[in-house]
Design a protein around this motif. Sequence first.
Motif: not given
Length: 724
Positions: A98-111
Amino acid sequence: MRIILLSFIFCLSSLFLFAQKKNDAYKLAIRKASAPIEIDGSIDDAGWQDTDVATNFFMVLPMDTSFAKVRTDVHMTYDDKNLYLIAVCYHALPGPYYVESLRRDFAFGKNDNFLLFMDPFDDQTNGFSFGSNAAGAQWDGTMYEGGKVDLSWDNKWTSVVRNYEDKWIFEAAIPFKSIRYKKGITQWGINFSRLDLKTTEKSSWAPVPRQFPTASLAYTGILDWDQPPPEAGANISVIPYVLGGVSKDYATDAPNEYRRDAGVDAKIAVTSSLNLDLTVNPDFSQVDVDRQVTNLDRFELFFPERRQFFLENGDLFTNFGYASIRPFFSRRIGLGVPIHFGARLSGKLNKDWRLGVMDMQTGKVGDIGLPAQNFAVVALQRRVFARSNIGILMVNKESLNYTSRTDSTKPNYTSYNRNIGLEYNLASSNNLWTGKALLLKSFSPGIDGNDFVHAANLQYSSRKWLINWQHEYVGRNYNAEVGYVPRQGYIKVNPQISYLFFPKSKHILSHGPQLMAFQIYNESFKKTDFQAYLAYIFTFRSQSKLTGWVANDYQKLLVPFDPTRFTGDTLARGTQHRWKSFGVDYISKPQSVFTYAFSSRYGGYYANGSRLNITSELGYRFQPYVSITLSSSYNYISLPEPWKQTTFWLLGPRLDVTMTNTLFFTAFVQYNEQLKNVNLNTRLQWRYKPASDLFIVYTDNYLPAPLSVKNRALVIKLTYWWNI
């Protein structure tokens, strides 16, 4: 004076709150690589075969009483230039990550993610964090206050993630030139964190109590070097930029305005732990646009700093004080005026001392009558006991070629404004006790007396209890022109207590009440504000959360105030207002590709009126490439004449497209009915080399009704990170 005396007693009592570092028994030996390391996401390289492994992680969430069910193995090594890490993250359950996207500095709890937290000063307070989500999006940040991570920091390093049927592997090379560390020491604080959303398990190599983040440096293990880490050598980075752009103001029908700018930043390592930053003609057009919020408060809102130059060791300057008592706030510098140049020396002098010195020069803005100004800041911090520190801050704002003002249509400014402050930050070795005691004084022309601040808090955080006491005094003449202090002339007391139950349930992880109250008095000790807030919070094993709350408010207006901040009609100064309200908040589980959250509030309002507020955020992701979110806020306010009924919306759809982990596109629309504005911001970022970027930024502002353009701008900016 009694309050001040109690604060010093609190400081002295902290002498008894310290003991040996908690996780000294957890050691990972690191030796120089026996063969070259290739960053390819494979552990088959010969250089990894004779390294020690950190394994047998401990569960932190849902519970911290057992070993982790999800296996993670970590190896580390180094050569003359880089620190290397490889993490083998095994799957415990079948199915996709489960990941949000490939964006840098992602939201910790959603990946699904793996993170490294390191304390290269071994002071349990400051450090660096690196990591990645399961799709390869990078995470990097500086660590401060013993467990917080500032993800706005960005530096040069490389990593690769490779996915296998039974695991995913994160491999990284971190140049010694990209971090700061104490020369000559052979033991660093270290910990590793793993979040696996399929099992909803968060784990760490060195055990961390569940009430603290895995970033807590009080609970790091030890990275044991076979010899002191190599010196980084000559460490100078030059980061020039060139920029071109065009903008047009349609409201005044002015001709196109063209931009042709160039500037440069430089980073010079004075020592391995002390850095000099220089900037000439900086430009921050590539910085993310602020997310707007509906403001129904009587005071100014806070928006965080996002500009790269101000971030490394930024806690020395900007975290002095409290959230609503900041004697220095870097966003006051360059607010609508050009910055010509600046310099900043910051970092560690040795294990116990930290230093920050900054000087910025802004230019004159003739059309609004604002002179050139100089901003100088000095911060000095001394570690005491195991993890506490004493800090001193001095801030000076000087207007050059000052002339007194008589034209009320021009912005007001003073010849100078100065602040000096002293604070003691308490952090016990086990992090159960934290707190702060603060003294500030300002100096402004023509002001003498009632210009100082005192505040203190003490917090106890165990697995079940959170108890906090805080009080504040801000004099009516206290003035921090380069700070964020939205209110003066008050005394505030703010106790808080909460408790958690842990039932034997398949669905509910914890639940419990939270009680908070604050009372605010003027300097004559007459009450002007009061709120009592009672909430009950359910946290589910799926990581969703439900909160119900009730509140009782009282406010006495000190100045005329428009309760809608929309119509322009105001309530009279000195009027008193009481109301009750209640609400429900919910955050859905992060494992779903469709996520949602909402908060609601209904109850009384000023002038015996009523207010309904519903705020929501909907998200859907086509992982790992596309993430779509829609945030909204609706307010319905019912008041007597002349306001009657007022409604307004704040809508913010956002599209993130991450074609790779180096190519990003973001489109962000904000419709703010309260401000009568529609804003469109789009940004394309291509990281063509580590820490080197091409930005294309397009912005539009519209009047909502009828929809017509107010202004628009296009900027193209190229930066290059060059190591000398």
